[in-house]
Design an enzyme around this catalytic site. Structure first.
Site, PDB file in Angstrom:
ATOM      1  N   GLU A  26       0.752  -1.316   0.102  1.00 18.13           N
ATOM      2  CA  GLU A  26       0.179  -0.377   0.111  1.00 18.13           C
ATOM      3  C   GLU A  26       0.751   1.258  -0.534  1.00 18.13           C
ATOM      4  O   GLU A  26       0.954   1.218   0.768  1.00 18.13           O
ATOM      5  CB  GLU A  26      -0.619   0.252   1.240  1.00 18.13           C
ATOM      6  CG  GLU A  26      -1.371   0.357   1.496  1.00 18.13           C
ATOM      7  CD  GLU A  26      -2.882   1.138   2.642  1.00 18.13           C
ATOM      8  OE1 GLU A  26      -3.189  -0.106   3.325  1.00 18.13           O
ATOM      9  OE2 GLU A  26      -3.451   1.960   2.841  1.00 18.13           O
ATOM     10  N   LYS A  33      -5.614  -1.356  12.421  1.00 20.03           N
ATOM     11  CA  LYS A  33      -4.868  -1.618  11.991  1.00 20.03           C
ATOM     12  C   LYS A  33      -3.669  -0.331  10.734  1.00 20.03           C
ATOM     13  O   LYS A  33      -2.805  -0.693  10.203  1.00 20.03           O
ATOM     14  CB  LYS A  33      -6.260  -1.894  10.461  1.00 20.03           C
ATOM     15  CG  LYS A  33      -5.424  -2.642   9.172  1.00 20.03           C
ATOM     16  CD  LYS A  33      -5.435  -1.506   7.998  1.00 20.03           C
ATOM     17  CE  LYS A  33      -5.070  -2.452   6.799  1.00 20.03           C
ATOM     18  NZ  LYS A  33      -4.935  -0.952   5.318  1.00 20.03           N
ATOM     19  N   ASP A  61       9.608 -11.984  11.841  1.00 22.22           N
ATOM     20  CA  ASP A  61       7.803 -13.331  11.521  1.00 22.22           C
ATOM     21  C   ASP A  61       6.651 -11.983  12.070  1.00 22.22           C
ATOM     22  O   ASP A  61       6.806 -11.664  13.159  1.00 22.22           O
ATOM     23  CB  ASP A  61       7.979 -13.644  12.519  1.00 22.22           C
ATOM     24  CG  ASP A  61       6.912 -14.947  12.818  1.00 22.22           C
ATOM     25  OD1 ASP A  61       5.941 -14.617  12.003  1.00 22.22           O
ATOM     26  OD2 ASP A  61       7.081 -15.635  12.976  1.00 22.22           O
ATOM     27  N   HIS A 100      -5.550   9.071  -0.514  1.00 22.82           N
ATOM     28  CA  HIS A 100      -5.120   7.673  -1.072  1.00 22.82           C
ATOM     29  C   HIS A 100      -5.231   8.331  -2.850  1.00 22.82           C
ATOM     30  O   HIS A 100      -5.079   8.017  -3.335  1.00 22.82           O
ATOM     31  CB  HIS A 100      -6.778   6.972  -0.660  1.00 22.82           C
ATOM     32  CG  HIS A 100      -5.687   6.125   0.445  1.00 22.82           C
ATOM     33  ND1 HIS A 100      -6.789   5.290   0.517  1.00 22.82           N
ATOM     34  CD2 HIS A 100      -4.859   6.624   1.374  1.00 22.82           C
ATOM     35  CE1 HIS A 100      -6.332   4.651   1.668  1.00 22.82           C
ATOM     36  NE2 HIS A 100      -5.150   5.608   2.121  1.00 22.82           N
TER      37      HIS A 100
HETATM   38  C1  MEV Z   1      -5.900   2.290   5.631  1.00 20.87           C
HETATM   39  O1  MEV Z   1      -4.458   1.088   5.239  1.00 20.87           O
HETATM   40  C2  MEV Z   1      -5.507   3.008   7.692  1.00 20.87           C
HETATM   41  C3  MEV Z   1      -6.458   3.538   7.335  1.00 20.87           C
HETATM   42  O2  MEV Z   1      -8.387   2.838   7.951  1.00 20.87           O
HETATM   43  C4  MEV Z   1      -6.723   3.667   9.347  1.00 20.87           C
HETATM   44  C5  MEV Z   1      -7.304   4.588   9.988  1.00 20.87           C
HETATM   45  O3  MEV Z   1      -9.037   4.785   9.786  1.00 20.87           O
HETATM   46  O4  MEV Z   1      -6.893   5.056  10.949  1.00 20.87           O
HETATM   47  C6  MEV Z   1      -6.416   4.945   7.540  1.00 20.87           C
END
Ligand code: MEV
Length: 367
Positions: free
Chosen positions: A14, A208, A224, A321
């Site tokens: 990404e 995430k 790992d 993005h």
């Molecule tokens: C995208 O890879 C990660 C996000 O969704 C993290 C977030 O929402 O804080 C932008």
């Protein structure tokens, strides 16, 4: 990080993650940079076994043979001990409340610059063999008690005492160009992190974003990433509810944002010296030791989280993005520098898609 300027390699599909982390690094470079602190380096392993008999007798047996159990690992731990590591604690845990006859040998380790999975598992298997041998010969045990059944011997990827903290802080007023915008931004940012503390659906996405940074550096350093992810998510759920790994606060007009994550990673052993790109990545980071790598990885997670939440509470995530998306499509079409310039200007007010970019390029190329 702690006053040093570093170049951090990231391996990830990404592209906006690298852009976002770079953006956060640039942002904090003029506001004191990142700090990182090691809170502990203890690793964990367990021998899970079944003992059918008098629990008191098992405890007495364990106390009597604890030294012999440890001594049986001497050959395996020799090199690690000469580097200041080894087994730091061994205890017997009665889990028979949860499962009838279930007990554990709980073992704690210091593995210095190695992640230590092979070392830990070898020690555990040796302890398990010795446990069975000693029990089979123990005169105070009945035949049933002598027949200890080892179910499995394996390290745990949950390492709550192998923890690192990364943090940034600065006066609220200097966060953005104007004092008013700065205050509003800081407050919204803190609210966003609080939401991730109490709301699991948001917490998962929030974390995430942190893992975007963490995984990319863990992978680039040849470690790992599945082990790291499993341990970090367990930590996020340690209170009984899945929560944000990071915290934000405004106190005495100072904005502070920090992150604590468990990280069992190494800079020796495994692929670290074998894979040419991994070796190169370690050199790029200045050949860190394991504790320094823990700090770098945690900072990459915090930087990534800062950039994501910053764009979420200001412009929204799609602006950045779509910019990356547009550049990726333009590169696919082998656009020239002047075509890229024209496209960036055009798509300020138009929707980016494969088809709209192809149309624009066709138009530019026909004129
Ligand atoms: C995208 O890879 C990660 C996000 O969704 C993290 C977030 O929402 O804080 C932008």
């Amino acid at each position: 990080i702690n006053g040093a300027v570093l170049t951090i390699p990231m391996a990830i599909e990404e592209s906006s993650v690298v852009a976002a982390a770079s953006n956060a690094a640039k942002f904090w470079s003029t506001k004191g940079g990142f700090t990182a602190t090691i809170l502990g380096t203890e690793k964990v392993g367990q021998v899970h076994f079944m003992y059918c008999g008098d629990s008191q007798k098992l405890h007495q047996f364990f106390e009597q043979y604890k030294t012999a159990l440890l001594a049986s690992t001497d050959e395996i731990t020799h090199n690690m001990r000469s580097r200041g590591g080894g087994i730091t604690a061994l205890s017997l845990v009665d889990k028979s409340d949860a499962i009838t006859d279930y007990y554990q040998l709980d073992v704690r380790f210091e593995t210095q610059d190695a992640m230590g999975a092979n070392f830990i598992n070898s020690c555990l298997e040796q302890l398990a063999t010795q446990l069975k041998t000693l029990a089979a010969k123990h005169p105070d045990f009945s035949e049933k008690e002598k027949a200890i059944e080892v179910v499995m011997s394996i390290l745990s990827n949950y390492v709550p005492n192998c923890m690192v903290e990364a943090a940034v802080s600065c006066p609220v007023n200097v966060l953005l160009p104007t004092v008013e915008d700065s205050k509003l931004f800081a407050e919204k940012f803190v609210q966003a992190v609080r939401i991730a503390e109490v709301e699991p659906f948001r917490a998962v996405t929030h974390n995430k974003g942190i893992m975007n940074g963490i995984d990319a550096v863990v992978m680039a350093s040849g470690n790992d990433f599945r082990a790291v992810a499993a341990g970090i998510h367990a930590h996020a759920a340690a209170s009984g509810q899945y929560r944000s790994l990071s915290k934000a606060e405004i106190k005495d007009d100072v904005f502070k944002f920090s992150l604590r994550v468990p990280l069992a990673i190494g800079t020796v052993g495994g692929l670290t010296k074998l894979h040419p790109l991994v070796r190169w990545c370690h050199e790029l980071m200045g050949t860190p030791n394991a504790q320094e790598l823990m700090q770098i990885v945690a900072v990459a997670g915090l930087a990534q989280n800062f950039a994501a939440v910053k764009s979420l509470v200001t412009t929204g995530i799609q602006q950045g993005h779509m910019k990356m998306h547009l550049l990726n499509i333009l590169n696919q079409h082998q656009a020239t520098e002047s075509e890229k310039k024209a496209a960036i200007a055009h798509f300020k007010d138009n929707t980016v898609s494969h088809h709209t970019v192809a149309d624009l390029l066709a138009k530019l190329r026909n004129t």
